[in-house]
Design an enzyme around this catalytic site. Structure first.
Site, short mmCIF file in Angstrom:
data_model
loop_
_atom_site.label_atom_id
_atom_site.label_comp_id
_atom_site.label_asym_id
_atom_site.label_seq_id
_atom_site.Cartn_x
_atom_site.Cartn_y
_atom_site.Cartn_z
N ARG A 11 0.86 -1.17 0.00
CA ARG A 11 0.00 0.00 0.00
C ARG A 11 0.90 1.23 0.00
O ARG A 11 2.03 1.19 0.48
CB ARG A 11 -0.90 0.03 1.24
CG ARG A 11 -1.80 -1.20 1.40
CD ARG A 11 -2.57 -1.13 2.71
NE ARG A 11 -3.49 -2.26 2.89
CZ ARG A 11 -3.18 -3.39 3.53
NH1 ARG A 11 -1.96 -3.54 4.08
NH2 ARG A 11 -4.07 -4.37 3.65
N LYS A 60 -1.78 -2.64 8.11
CA LYS A 60 -2.89 -2.16 8.92
C LYS A 60 -2.89 -2.82 10.29
O LYS A 60 -2.53 -3.97 10.44
CB LYS A 60 -4.22 -2.46 8.20
CG LYS A 60 -4.44 -1.62 6.94
CD LYS A 60 -5.81 -1.88 6.36
CE LYS A 60 -6.10 -0.97 5.17
NZ LYS A 60 -7.44 -1.21 4.59
N HIS A 81 -2.87 2.81 -5.87
CA HIS A 81 -3.43 1.57 -5.33
C HIS A 81 -3.74 0.57 -6.43
O HIS A 81 -3.74 -0.64 -6.19
CB HIS A 81 -4.71 1.87 -4.53
CG HIS A 81 -5.03 0.84 -3.50
ND1 HIS A 81 -4.22 0.59 -2.41
CD2 HIS A 81 -6.06 -0.05 -3.41
CE1 HIS A 81 -4.74 -0.38 -1.68
NE2 HIS A 81 -5.85 -0.80 -2.27
N ARG A 140 -1.05 -1.97 -6.77
CA ARG A 140 -1.17 -3.09 -5.82
C ARG A 140 -2.18 -4.11 -6.34
O ARG A 140 -1.95 -5.32 -6.26
CB ARG A 140 -1.57 -2.55 -4.45
CG ARG A 140 -1.92 -3.60 -3.39
CD ARG A 140 -2.15 -2.89 -2.07
NE ARG A 140 -2.98 -3.64 -1.15
CZ ARG A 140 -2.52 -4.51 -0.25
NH1 ARG A 140 -1.23 -4.76 -0.17
NH2 ARG A 140 -3.34 -5.12 0.58
N HIS A 193 -3.82 -9.16 4.01
CA HIS A 193 -5.26 -9.13 4.28
C HIS A 193 -5.56 -9.91 5.56
O HIS A 193 -5.07 -11.01 5.76
CB HIS A 193 -6.04 -9.77 3.13
CG HIS A 193 -6.12 -8.89 1.93
ND1 HIS A 193 -6.43 -9.38 0.66
CD2 HIS A 193 -5.92 -7.55 1.77
CE1 HIS A 193 -6.43 -8.38 -0.20
NE2 HIS A 193 -6.13 -7.27 0.44
N TYR A 215 -10.04 -11.00 -5.99
CA TYR A 215 -9.16 -11.05 -7.16
C TYR A 215 -9.48 -12.22 -8.08
O TYR A 215 -9.05 -12.22 -9.24
CB TYR A 215 -7.70 -11.06 -6.71
CG TYR A 215 -7.30 -9.75 -6.10
CD1 TYR A 215 -7.13 -8.63 -6.89
CD2 TYR A 215 -7.14 -9.62 -4.72
CE1 TYR A 215 -6.80 -7.40 -6.33
CE2 TYR A 215 -6.80 -8.39 -4.16
CZ TYR A 215 -6.64 -7.29 -4.97
OH TYR A 215 -6.33 -6.08 -4.42
#
Length: 297
Positions: free
Chosen positions: A152, A175, A243, A246, A269, A278
């Site tokens: 990211r 994150k 983004h 990515r 994730h 995806y």
């Protein structure tokens, strides 16, 4: 009216320290809480914890209507409601006492990747437009990290000089402070090393690796602005953002046979469901190829 600072300050600390939310999420949730409190003060004159506990579904409908009148769409409305419920829950509301309001139906968006050639052309164009060689090397390294390692933009800009010299594997903090190991392609490692060699502000281990023109930490807005300019010059879609690089990393890996669990780990994730989108991207890409190539499509 001045907002009740204890409510706002406590909410901020809960999100940032207890929940370890990203800076972007904290900013968005804080803004929602402030909007709600301002709306309560404007419509009822009271914006305290007791007033929050007394909110009804009708109140929330009125608040959402006021936000709709400001022009927000379905996705933003759904996020606003989610943030409001989280804020009310933090203020002491039990799930059963928090007013419920069904948000608008939001069709999940499918990320739009760009082709490998376009990804490289984008990075090259951004670098070519840089004012100085070290800035060109910086922009090239950052965009290769997004496309070649799936980072990211915030993750790339949070890297420090401690990663130098770049090794085969990069430790990334994503994150909620979660760390992951990402393989670093030789081309990406070389781009980082070239930038570090040219950077006039040094690469101290405890300082940001990527610097702005005046030596401070590089702002993500600068990168986004450079990419916007490049996509116009190259005639690429408006969806070509940092983004999107990515997304392209993930889609191209999946297309080459990567399994979802491995891709989940590479992307950082928290849930496999975030990675499964995806599979839709890859299917959509195959359909586009079929439509463009088949004479009777």
């Amino acid at each position: 009216m001045s907002l009740p600072s204890p409510l706002i300050a406590g909410w901020h600390d809960h999100l940032a320290l207890d929940r370890r939310r990203s800076v972007h999420t904290v900013r968005a949730y804080m803004a929602t809480a402030q909007r709600l409190l301002n709306w309560m003060a404007d419509t009822g004159g009271v914006a305290d914890q007791a007033a929050l506990a007394a909110l009804t579904p009708s109140d929330l409908r009125a608040y959402v209507a006021s936000r709709r009148a400001e022009g927000i769409g379905n996705a933003s409305t759904a996020r606003e409601l989610s943030a409001v419920r989280a804020f009310l829950r933090f203020q002491g509301g039990e799930d059963g006492s928090i007013p419920t309001l069904r948000g608008p139906r939001v069709k999940p968006g499918i990320p739009r990747p760009i082709s490998p050639d376009d990804a490289i052309a984008l990075a090259e164009d951004v670098a070519d437009e840089a004012r100085e060689p070290w800035i060109a090397a910086r922009d090239w390294a950052i965009l290769l990290l997004l496309y070649g390692a799936g980072l990211r933009i915030g993750e790339a800009l949070s890297l420090t000089g401690a990663i130098l010299p770049p090794a085969d594997v990069l430790r990334v903090t994503g994150k909620r402070g979660k760390t992951r190991l990402v393989p670093l392609l030789p081309q990406v490692a070389q781009a980082i090393a070239d930038y570090a060699r040219l950077c006039p502000y040094g690469t101290a281990k405890d300082e940001p690796l990527f610097r702005g023109a005046r030596g401070g930490p590089l702002d993500a807005g600068i990168v986004r602005k450079s990419v916007r300019g490049a996509r116009v010059r190259l005639g690429l879609s408006d969806r070509t953002t940092p983004h999107a690089l990515r997304h392209s990393f993930a889609t191209h890996l999946l297309g080459r046979g990567a399994d979802l669990r491995s891709l989940q780990e590479l992307l950082g994730h928290a849930s496999l469901s975030s990675t499964q989108i995806y599979t839709q991207v890859d299917a959509a890409h195959l359909l586009d190829v079929y439509r463009n190539a088949h004479p009777r499509a």
